[in-house]
Design a protein around this motif. Sequence first.
Motif: not given
Length: 59
Positions: A31-32, A38-52, A54-59
């Motif tokens: 996922y990281q 593909k950060f642009k793709f992820v960002a375009e799919n909404g703030k909720a996706n980005c929050k998730l 961020e949680c995955l990247v911090q683990k």
Amino acid sequence: MPFIFQVLGEYVIEILEVLERQINEITISNYQKFVAEKFKFVAENGKANCKLLECLVQK
């Protein structure tokens, strides 16, 4: 992996339950890498996706 992020807004509880059972060090690494590539793709799919993500990247 992209399909997970695209439908996240529709079935949040069900998806989180599956992710909780399936996530491990290998999947977190994947996922990281996906987010970094593909950060642009992820960002375009909404703030909720980005929050998730961020949680995955911090683990």
